[in-house]
Design a protein around this motif. Structure first.
Motif, short mmCIF file in Angstrom:
data_model
loop_
_atom_site.label_atom_id
_atom_site.label_comp_id
_atom_site.label_asym_id
_atom_site.label_seq_id
_atom_site.Cartn_x
_atom_site.Cartn_y
_atom_site.Cartn_z
N ILE A 85 30.88 5.58 -137.44
CA ILE A 85 30.32 4.85 -136.29
C ILE A 85 29.44 3.77 -136.87
O ILE A 85 28.31 4.03 -137.29
CB ILE A 85 29.53 5.78 -135.36
CG1 ILE A 85 30.40 6.94 -134.87
CG2 ILE A 85 28.96 5.00 -134.17
CD1 ILE A 85 29.66 7.95 -134.01
N ILE A 89 27.02 -0.09 -130.70
CA ILE A 89 27.75 0.85 -129.86
C ILE A 89 27.92 0.24 -128.48
O ILE A 89 26.93 -0.06 -127.79
CB ILE A 89 26.99 2.19 -129.76
CG1 ILE A 89 26.88 2.82 -131.16
CG2 ILE A 89 27.69 3.15 -128.80
CD1 ILE A 89 25.87 3.93 -131.24
N GLY A 95 33.05 0.86 -132.09
CA GLY A 95 31.96 1.75 -131.71
C GLY A 95 31.99 2.19 -130.26
O GLY A 95 30.99 2.70 -129.75
N SER A 122 24.27 2.28 -137.59
CA SER A 122 24.24 1.51 -136.36
C SER A 122 22.81 1.31 -135.88
O SER A 122 22.00 2.25 -135.94
CB SER A 122 25.05 2.23 -135.27
OG SER A 122 24.85 1.62 -134.01
N GLN A 129 27.57 4.62 -123.39
CA GLN A 129 28.56 4.98 -124.40
C GLN A 129 28.03 6.09 -125.31
O GLN A 129 28.75 7.03 -125.65
CB GLN A 129 28.92 3.75 -125.24
CG GLN A 129 29.55 2.61 -124.46
CD GLN A 129 30.92 2.96 -123.90
OE1 GLN A 129 31.79 3.41 -124.63
NE2 GLN A 129 31.10 2.77 -122.61
N ALA A 130 26.75 6.01 -125.67
CA ALA A 130 26.15 7.05 -126.50
C ALA A 130 26.11 8.39 -125.78
O ALA A 130 26.36 9.44 -126.37
CB ALA A 130 24.74 6.63 -126.92
N ALA A 160 22.33 5.11 -131.37
CA ALA A 160 22.97 5.82 -132.47
C ALA A 160 22.31 7.18 -132.70
O ALA A 160 22.99 8.18 -132.97
CB ALA A 160 22.91 4.98 -133.75
#
Length: 328
Positions: A85, A89, A95, A122, A129-130, A160
């Protein structure tokens, strides 16, 4: 009776002149024919080169479409699975949650994988998304009963770290950057500059707060409080995820959730990370499977071309609809 006139040209000059003309015409025709031949050869070379270029492009697209980072070892052999990753992100690119989650599933479904290592470098990105990746990590751990570790390279900050908090253990380098547990919303305001320049902003909205993020419009106190409440809520979700993932290992301080970040050594002391380690050392000493297979998914050339083509078609369709509406 009229006397015969002498010819204007003698026999010798009459014979010589056409010969010279014929020689000049022959040279001209030969030059034109040679130039035409050269142009035809150049045109053929361009056509052949263009066709070869298109053939090469099609071959590259086909190869990229059908080759998707397949493991280089036999799946039956014990190994450490790795998914990288790296970078921001977000919903697009390597990512994205879509790419990362698909890669994690492939890695853990492989019967030869003994554990999964997420190699993170990252600065953060989208909390949505995380959050999706964090939820999927916890689901996959329960489903496959295989450990999932995080190895941090240069940085594991913000979104991250949101991902890393779900792992069984986090390994860092002593100089890694870890933390930044916070949420931000940034922008600019140009209202004062517009007043000095004598520029009037003419923004029309349906809804009193529809344009409150417009940089050319003033922000009211109510709008600021609304945005701050939203950020505080997302921040609370972030803190809850970190506490849930790290548990009793955390040594909380007043600054831990303030958005500050720390070195890898400090992160270990604070309980934000577990120990020092690299990808090779974790595979060799923790997983006990030194062979590493990369399951990371990357957006290939074919996907980029398809997306650009789809975007171009969509833009053309919207433009056509607008033109049709205007004509009507």
């Amino acid at each position: 009776m009229q006397e015969p006139r002498e010819p204007l040209f003698t026999t010798a000059s009459a014979d010589a002149m056409p010969a010279a003309e014929r020689s000049w015409e022959r040279r001209t025709l030969e030059a034109l024919a040679f130039a035409t031949l050269q142009e035809q050869k150049a045109a053929r070379r361009w056509k052949v080169g263009l066709r070869l270029a298109w053939l090469l492009l099609i071959c590259v697209i086909a190869w990229q479409a059908f080759s998707y980072n397949s493991p280089t070892m036999s799946p039956s052999m014990p190994h450490t699975a790795m998914v990288a990753i790296k970078g921001e992100i977000g919903s697009e690119g390597d990512g994205s949650a879509e790419n990362v989650m698909a890669a994690m599933r492939s890695a853990l479904e492989d019967s030869g994988s003994q554990a999964l290592v997420l190699l993170i470098n990252s600065p953060g990105g989208s909390p949505v998304q995380a959050g999706l990746i964090n939820d999927e990590i916890r689901r996959l751990k329960a489903l496959h009963k295989k450990p999932i570790y995080v190895v941090v390279e240069e940085s594991c900050a913000s979104a991250a770290y949101y991902i890393a908090a779900a792992a069984d253990k986090i390994y860092v380098d002593k100089a890694s950057i870890v933390g930044s547990i916070g949420v931000l919303m940034d922008g600019f305001g140009f209202t004062g500059l517009m007043d000095k320049l004598g520029v009037e902003r003419r923004l029309m909205t349906a809804g009193a707060n529809k344009g409150f993020l417009d940089p050319f419009s003033p922000q009211t106190e109510a709008q600021r409080k609304h945005a701050q409440a939203m950020l505080d809520q997302i921040h609370s979700q972030f803190i809850q995820v970190v506490r849930q993932g790290r548990g009793d290992r955390l040594k909380e301080t007043p600054d831990m959730f303030s958005g500050l970040f720390w070195s890898g050594q400090q992160a270990v002391d604070m309980g934000l990370a577990d120990a020092m380690g690299s990808l090779d050392s974790v595979a060799r000493e923790v997983v006990k499977a030194p062979e590493v297979i990369d399951y990371s998914r990357h957006e290939n050339v074919a996907e980029r071309l398809a997306k650009r083509f789809g975007a171009a078609v969509g833009e053309g369709a919207v433009h056509a609809l607008r033109m049709g509406s205007a004509l009507r």
